[in-house]
Write an enzyme that holds these catalytic residues in place. Sequence first.
Site, short mmCIF file in Angstrom:
data_model
loop_
_atom_site.label_atom_id
_atom_site.label_comp_id
_atom_site.label_asym_id
_atom_site.label_seq_id
_atom_site.Cartn_x
_atom_site.Cartn_y
_atom_site.Cartn_z
N ASN A 41 0.80 -1.23 0.00
CA ASN A 41 0.00 0.00 0.00
C ASN A 41 0.83 1.28 0.00
O ASN A 41 0.36 2.31 -0.50
CB ASN A 41 -0.93 0.02 1.21
CG ASN A 41 -1.98 -1.06 1.16
OD1 ASN A 41 -2.28 -1.59 0.10
ND2 ASN A 41 -2.54 -1.42 2.31
N TYR A 44 -3.92 -0.08 8.13
CA TYR A 44 -4.45 -0.07 6.76
C TYR A 44 -4.58 1.35 6.24
O TYR A 44 -4.05 1.70 5.18
CB TYR A 44 -5.80 -0.78 6.69
CG TYR A 44 -6.49 -0.58 5.36
CD1 TYR A 44 -6.05 -1.27 4.23
CD2 TYR A 44 -7.55 0.33 5.22
CE1 TYR A 44 -6.65 -1.06 2.99
CE2 TYR A 44 -8.15 0.54 3.99
CZ TYR A 44 -7.71 -0.15 2.88
OH TYR A 44 -8.29 0.06 1.66
N LYS A 70 -2.32 3.15 3.28
CA LYS A 70 -2.97 3.66 2.08
C LYS A 70 -2.69 5.16 1.92
O LYS A 70 -2.47 5.64 0.80
CB LYS A 70 -4.46 3.40 2.12
CG LYS A 70 -4.87 1.95 1.92
CD LYS A 70 -4.53 1.43 0.53
CE LYS A 70 -5.35 2.09 -0.56
NZ LYS A 70 -5.04 1.53 -1.91
#
Length: 292
Positions: free
Chosen positions: A77, A127, A131
């Site tokens: 990511n 996460y 990102k």
Amino acid sequence: MRVVLFGGTGWLGRQVLAELNAGPEVTEVVPVPRAAAELGTAGVGDLAGLLASLSPDAVVNCAGAVAGDALTMIGVNARGPATLCAALAAAAPHARLVHLGSAGEYGAVARDVPVTESAPTCPQGLYGASKLAGSLAVAQSALDAVVLRVFNVIGPGAPATSLPGRLVHELRTADPAGVIRTGTLAAVRDFVDARDIARAVALAVTTRCPDGALPRVLNIAGGRAVPVRALVEGLVEAAGFDGRIEEAAELDSARSSGVPWQQADVSAADRALGWRPELTLAQSLKDMWAEG
């Protein structure tokens, strides 16, 4: 127009591939296999060589990891988009880059205020943070690049890693009068169909702005605040399930915990791309259940 597609084997990537192939302006789409793993570990030189050999007019990055250990999440990511930007700058600096970001980059937002692209970003976990790092690498590059910040994705083919996908699977296999356990359903989310996202990607690839480049970040969402409970009830109704939905906090998603409410302002995507969501939540849920 030749488009190179990273992450074309994933759920969203397959939708994007189909949409690009259906458009008259794209003459060839070149999917790069196993893109998530490659972008997470590839060197700039090797990736630049691949891109130089393909001579793309545009590159779409749908590769991403929603789960895994820290090395996997950060590699795919965060490092992946940064590597892609460096390789593209060396091999095809005039190609447009369209990168899929995530609403998780915003984190918790003010309730009842649709979030715009200028809102502060404060991701709540690994996460969202990974990102955000990848999206910043794209948005702050010198490339002709745009981040499509995608909100909660639904639609046919939703994977079991998502609440809608898992619920569809469990409803198909459950005792009609049994019990299905979910995480807590009190949160409010902004849901957008994968097919609408694919259409936004195709527009981002092909739109040329007479007054300059596209905005660096665009929200892609349904533009509505929907209680998660309403989504679950819609699927339960479609399935004709007469059993009980049991909420359990231990089943909450680590990706969305700490974010009680989100709704996007999608007016910037409308202005820049002429894009607005077309598929209603009811239609998405109906199509999810009807599939297969």
